[in-house]
Design a protein around this motif. Structure first.
Motif, PDB file in Angstrom:
ATOM      1  N   GLY A 158      23.304  84.106  87.699  1.00 55.52           N
ATOM      2  CA  GLY A 158      22.451  85.195  88.145  1.00 55.52           C
ATOM      3  C   GLY A 158      21.679  84.910  89.410  1.00 55.52           C
ATOM      4  N   ARG A 159      22.166  83.957  90.204  1.00 52.46           N
ATOM      5  CA  ARG A 159      21.502  83.664  91.476  1.00 52.46           C
ATOM      6  C   ARG A 159      22.508  82.998  92.411  1.00 52.46           C
ATOM      7  NH1 ARG A 159      19.995  79.207  88.271  1.00 52.46           N
ATOM      8  NH2 ARG A 159      20.325  77.170  89.282  1.00 52.46           N
ATOM      9  N   PRO A 160      22.340  83.156  93.721  1.00 57.41           N
ATOM     10  CA  PRO A 160      23.246  82.496  94.671  1.00 57.41           C
ATOM     11  C   PRO A 160      22.950  81.003  94.769  1.00 57.41           C
ATOM     12  CG  PRO A 160      21.521  83.665  95.846  1.00 57.41           C
ATOM     13  CD  PRO A 160      21.349  84.021  94.393  1.00 57.41           C
ATOM     14  N   LEU A 161      23.986  80.246  95.116  1.00 57.15           N
ATOM     15  CA  LEU A 161      23.837  78.811  95.365  1.00 57.15           C
ATOM     16  C   LEU A 161      24.096  78.587  96.849  1.00 57.15           C
ATOM     17  CD1 LEU A 161      25.797  77.477  92.251  1.00 57.15           C
ATOM     18  CD2 LEU A 161      23.326  77.728  92.511  1.00 57.15           C
ATOM     19  N   THR A 162      23.102  78.074  97.555  1.00 55.52           N
ATOM     20  CA  THR A 162      23.169  78.040  99.008  1.00 55.52           C
ATOM     21  C   THR A 162      23.178  76.644  99.609  1.00 55.52           C
ATOM     22  OG1 THR A 162      20.752  78.235  99.137  1.00 55.52           O
ATOM     23  CG2 THR A 162      22.043  80.283  99.174  1.00 55.52           C
ATOM     24  N   GLY A 163      23.058  75.594  98.789  1.00 47.45           N
ATOM     25  CA  GLY A 163      23.040  74.243  99.340  1.00 47.45           C
ATOM     26  C   GLY A 163      23.521  73.221  98.334  1.00 47.45           C
ATOM     27  N   THR A 164      23.986  72.078  98.830  1.00 50.81           N
ATOM     28  CA  THR A 164      24.505  71.025  97.952  1.00 50.81           C
ATOM     29  C   THR A 164      23.429  70.471  97.030  1.00 50.81           C
ATOM     30  OG1 THR A 164      24.112  69.387  99.695  1.00 50.81           O
ATOM     31  CG2 THR A 164      26.327  70.346  99.562  1.00 50.81           C
ATOM     32  N   ASP A 165      22.161  70.577  97.444  1.00 50.83           N
ATOM     33  CA  ASP A 165      21.077  70.050  96.615  1.00 50.83           C
ATOM     34  C   ASP A 165      20.876  70.870  95.340  1.00 50.83           C
ATOM     35  OD1 ASP A 165      20.270  72.171  98.295  1.00 50.83           O
ATOM     36  OD2 ASP A 165      18.159  71.634  98.037  1.00 50.83           O
ATOM     37  N   GLU A 166      21.507  72.037  95.258  1.00 52.62           N
ATOM     38  CA  GLU A 166      21.382  72.896  94.081  1.00 52.62           C
ATOM     39  C   GLU A 166      22.507  72.687  93.070  1.00 52.62           C
ATOM     40  OE1 GLU A 166      20.720  77.059  95.113  1.00 52.62           O
ATOM     41  OE2 GLU A 166      20.370  76.434  97.173  1.00 52.62           O
ATOM     42  N   LEU A 167      23.550  71.982  93.455  1.00 48.09           N
ATOM     43  CA  LEU A 167      24.764  71.951  92.635  1.00 48.09           C
ATOM     44  C   LEU A 167      24.574  71.201  91.326  1.00 48.09           C
ATOM     45  CD1 LEU A 167      27.608  71.462  95.286  1.00 48.09           C
ATOM     46  CD2 LEU A 167      26.591  73.571  94.386  1.00 48.09           C
ATOM     47  N   GLU A 168      23.889  70.062  91.363  1.00 45.59           N
ATOM     48  CA  GLU A 168      23.731  69.272  90.137  1.00 45.59           C
ATOM     49  C   GLU A 168      22.986  70.063  89.074  1.00 45.59           C
ATOM     50  OE1 GLU A 168      21.565  65.119  88.731  1.00 45.59           O
ATOM     51  OE2 GLU A 168      22.314  65.304  90.787  1.00 45.59           O
ATOM     52  N   GLN A 169      21.882  70.697  89.433  1.00 46.35           N
ATOM     53  CA  GLN A 169      21.122  71.496  88.483  1.00 46.35           C
ATOM     54  C   GLN A 169      21.952  72.672  87.985  1.00 46.35           C
ATOM     55  OE1 GLN A 169      18.205  71.011  87.041  1.00 46.35           O
ATOM     56  NE2 GLN A 169      18.344  72.950  85.919  1.00 46.35           N
ATOM     57  N   ALA A 170      22.685  73.308  88.893  1.00 41.55           N
ATOM     58  CA  ALA A 170      23.502  74.459  88.501  1.00 41.55           C
ATOM     59  C   ALA A 170      24.591  74.051  87.512  1.00 41.55           C
ATOM     60  CB  ALA A 170      24.130  75.097  89.740  1.00 41.55           C
ATOM     61  N   ALA A 171      25.232  72.912  87.759  1.00 43.77           N
ATOM     62  CA  ALA A 171      26.284  72.438  86.852  1.00 43.77           C
ATOM     63  C   ALA A 171      25.716  72.167  85.466  1.00 43.77           C
ATOM     64  CB  ALA A 171      26.941  71.191  87.429  1.00 43.77           C
ATOM     65  N   GLN A 172      24.523  71.596  85.406  1.00 48.70           N
ATOM     66  CA  GLN A 172      23.914  71.314  84.112  1.00 48.70           C
ATOM     67  C   GLN A 172      23.512  72.606  83.403  1.00 48.70           C
ATOM     68  OE1 GLN A 172      21.172  67.979  83.869  1.00 48.70           O
ATOM     69  NE2 GLN A 172      21.877  67.224  85.846  1.00 48.70           N
ATOM     70  N   GLU A 173      23.087  73.608  84.157  1.00 46.52           N
ATOM     71  CA  GLU A 173      22.774  74.904  83.545  1.00 46.52           C
ATOM     72  C   GLU A 173      24.031  75.559  82.981  1.00 46.52           C
ATOM     73  OE1 GLU A 173      20.359  77.586  85.867  1.00 46.52           O
ATOM     74  OE2 GLU A 173      19.309  75.906  86.804  1.00 46.52           O
ATOM     75  N   LEU A 174      25.147  75.411  83.670  1.00 45.15           N
ATOM     76  CA  LEU A 174      26.403  75.960  83.162  1.00 45.15           C
ATOM     77  C   LEU A 174      26.836  75.247  81.885  1.00 45.15           C
ATOM     78  CD1 LEU A 174      28.283  76.421  86.554  1.00 45.15           C
ATOM     79  CD2 LEU A 174      27.507  78.239  85.027  1.00 45.15           C
ATOM     80  N   LEU A 175      26.554  73.950  81.787  1.00 43.56           N
ATOM     81  CA  LEU A 175      26.810  73.242  80.531  1.00 43.56           C
ATOM     82  C   LEU A 175      26.047  73.894  79.385  1.00 43.56           C
ATOM     83  CD1 LEU A 175      26.728  69.359  81.033  1.00 43.56           C
ATOM     84  CD2 LEU A 175      28.655  70.761  80.319  1.00 43.56           C
ATOM     85  N   GLY A 176      24.867  74.406  79.693  1.00 47.20           N
ATOM     86  CA  GLY A 176      24.046  75.034  78.672  1.00 47.20           C
ATOM     87  C   GLY A 176      24.616  76.337  78.150  1.00 47.20           C
ATOM     88  N   GLN A 177      25.685  76.831  78.769  1.00 51.08           N
ATOM     89  CA  GLN A 177      26.353  78.037  78.288  1.00 51.08           C
ATOM     90  C   GLN A 177      27.497  77.679  77.338  1.00 51.08           C
ATOM     91  OE1 GLN A 177      27.382  80.545  81.656  1.00 51.08           O
ATOM     92  NE2 GLN A 177      25.252  80.794  82.256  1.00 51.08           N
ATOM     93  N   CYS A 178      27.285  76.596  76.585  1.00 51.45           N
ATOM     94  CA  CYS A 178      28.211  76.131  75.534  1.00 51.45           C
ATOM     95  C   CYS A 178      29.506  75.525  76.078  1.00 51.45           C
ATOM     96  CB  CYS A 178      28.546  77.248  74.551  1.00 51.45           C
ATOM     97  SG  CYS A 178      27.106  77.827  73.622  1.00 51.45           S
ATOM     98  N   ALA A 179      29.493  75.077  77.325  1.00 49.40           N
ATOM     99  CA  ALA A 179      30.665  74.380  77.864  1.00 49.40           C
ATOM    100  C   ALA A 179      30.579  72.897  77.504  1.00 49.40           C
ATOM    101  CB  ALA A 179      30.726  74.545  79.385  1.00 49.40           C
ATOM    102  N   HIS A 180      31.742  72.278  77.309  1.00 48.43           N
ATOM    103  CA  HIS A 180      31.797  70.836  77.032  1.00 48.43           C
ATOM    104  C   HIS A 180      31.746  70.028  78.321  1.00 48.43           C
ATOM    105  CE1 HIS A 180      32.622  71.587  72.823  1.00 48.43           C
ATOM    106  NE2 HIS A 180      33.591  72.418  73.173  1.00 48.43           N
TER     107      HIS A 180
END
Length: 288
Positions: A158-180
């Motif tokens: 639900g938000r744009p990702l505009t820099g490499t410094d955001e990727l680690e947090q975004a990946a961990q948030e996606l894990l929180g959507q029940c991904a392994h």
């Protein structure tokens, strides 16, 4: 000599199933998946979710495959040939998503690479909000790894990702959507360096591994099917017995090599494909 005497019923190929749409231009979808499986020494099979009329300049028409026909394709190949790994591409409706989820459960298919194709190159959404919700709820928990690009991740978060410094947090948030596990692909960001993030979680949803995968950007106009090729290469390497981190690393090397090998070739008037067959491997045979 009788040929039947030479057949060892226990010998087999590494078997990979692609559940995805057909790209009539041959650069993405089922066609790219089959080329990748073959190039990496695996036996490829398909369950087609939709037919498209497209070329390097765009999509002209899409014809959906009825869910029962999709299920029949999956059942037919799994019940007869067997499957060691699965790649899933675009699933355009909630009914198709549920059909795939039910088939994965029915056949106990665990080595599943889910490429959540949601956004076209021009930014247009390819599936409905309802289908996205069902995809997350039903297929994320059933996949070994989910491989979104930045546009897909932005839609999921639900938000744009505009820099490499955001990727680690975004990946961990996606894990929180029940991904392994999540492989968040950063190739759409500008710059000479490409950063992908691979994160894995335990049964409690806690991060157990995090890999930052750096590479130099390859200058090429021929990018059509890059995401399809990466996810199908991961599935192929899983079928060959690689661990997930090793399969991701090997798949990235394959895709980069295919991009480089096809960088100076003109195919069509638009965005051309990778060179999937730059160095094909002999078909692997698992011996008894």
């Amino acid at each position: 000599m009788n040929a039947s005497l030479l057949l060892n019923a226990a010998n087999r190929y590494p078997r990979v199933l692609s559940i995805a749409g057909s790209d009539s231009s041959g650069g993405a979808g089922i066609q790219a998946d089959l080329k990748t499986f073959s190039a990496l020494g695996c036996y490829g099979m398909t369950a087609i979710t939709a037919l498209t009329a497209q070329n390097t300049q765009g999509v002209r028409a899409i014809h959906s495959v009825p869910p029962q026909m999709l299920r029949d394709q999956i059942d037919a190949v799994v019940e007869d040939i067997g499957v060691d790994a699965v790649k899933i591409g675009m699933l355009h409706s909630p009914e198709v998503v549920m059909t795939v989820a039910e088939a994965l459960d029915a056949h106990g298919l665990k080595q599943v690479v889910l490429d959540p194709v949601m956004v076209a190159a021009n930014g247009a959404k390819l599936i409905s909000d309802e289908a996205i919700s069902v995809l997350v709820n039903e297929l994320f928990p059933r996949a070994l790894v989910v491989t979104p690009n930045l546009d897909e991740a932005a839609l999921l978060l639900g938000r744009p990702l505009t820099g490499t410094d955001e990727l680690e947090q975004a990946a961990q948030e996606l894990l929180g959507q029940c991904a392994h596990a999540v492989l968040l692909k950063g190739g759409h960001l500008p710059g000479h360096d490409v950063l992908d993030i691979l994160v894995q979680a335990n049964a409690a949803g806690q991060v157990t591994e995090l890999h930052k995968l750096h590479s130099l950007r390859i200058s090429t106009h021929n990018l059509h099917g890059t995401g399809c090729t990466l996810s199908s290469a991961i599935a192929a390497y899983l079928a060959l017995g690689f661990s997930l981190p090793d399969a991701v690393q090997a798949a990235r090397i394959y895709v980069r090599s295919a991009l480089y090998a096809g960088s100076n070739v003109r195919t069509g008037a638009g965005i051309g494909p990778l060179n999937h067959g730059f160095a094909p491997q002999a078909m692997k045979v698992w011996e008894a």
